[in-house]
Design an enzyme around this catalytic site. Structure first.
Site: not given
Ligand code: NI
Length: 172
Positions: A95, A136
């Site tokens: 994002l 992640h």
């Molecule tokens: Ni990320």
């Protein structure tokens, strides 16, 4: 409350985060805001530094079946306890790096320990998309982005695109 998501490059996305010492009302609000921000984006994971809070907290929900109930998770001070030798490759996005995707190879399974919002210790083994996502997000807490796994040329190309995007956003 939906919080603004920082866009790469930003020095706060490159810095290690501090462990959370106590689960205060501010932390509970942060977790709830981060889940709301993640679902709104929409995304499957979000780390506190992405909303400018330099603390070890991540949220995620990798439930993809539209007929299944949501599975929101809040992980405080998460640590990877074990990784499988077997690797898997997923096309990752972030994002903080909108509309850019690349294949990243990571351990296919991981065991992670963390504290939940009640302060109790949790431990779970993740596989599939959940394993990729949790790795992640934990990387974010160490100031590491998925583009750090790519070659320098690809990484520079994406970073230049993001610099251009940020200039455009700043102009409004
Ligand atoms: Ni990320």
């Amino acid at each position: 409350m939906i919080r603004p998501i920082l866009i790469h490059p930003d020095p706060r996305l490159k810095k290690p985060c501090e462990p959370i010492a106590a689960i205060t009302p501010e932390i509970v609000t942060l977790a709830s805001d981060m889940l709301q921000t993640m679902y709104d984006a929409p995304g499957i994971g979000l780390a506190a530094p992405q909303v400018g809070v330099m603390k070890r907290l991540i949220v995620m929900d990798c439930e993809k079946r539209t007929d299944a109930p949501p599975q929101p998770m809040v992980l405080i001070n998460p640590v990877v306890l074990w990784t499988s030798e077997e690797l898997s490759t997923y096309e990752e996005g972030c994002l903080s790096i909108p509309d850019q995707y690349a294949d990243v190879q990571r351990p296919a399974e991981v065991r992670v320990g963390w504290r939940d919002l009640d302060g109790s210790e949790q431990e779970r083994q993740f596989d599939g998309l959940w394993a990729t996502c949790v790795q992640h997000e934990i990387d974010h807490l160490a100031g590491k982005l998925f583009i750090d796994y790519l070659g320098p040329l690809k990484r520079q190309m994406i970073t230049r695109k993001m610099e251009k995007l940020k200039r455009e956003l700043a102009r409004g």
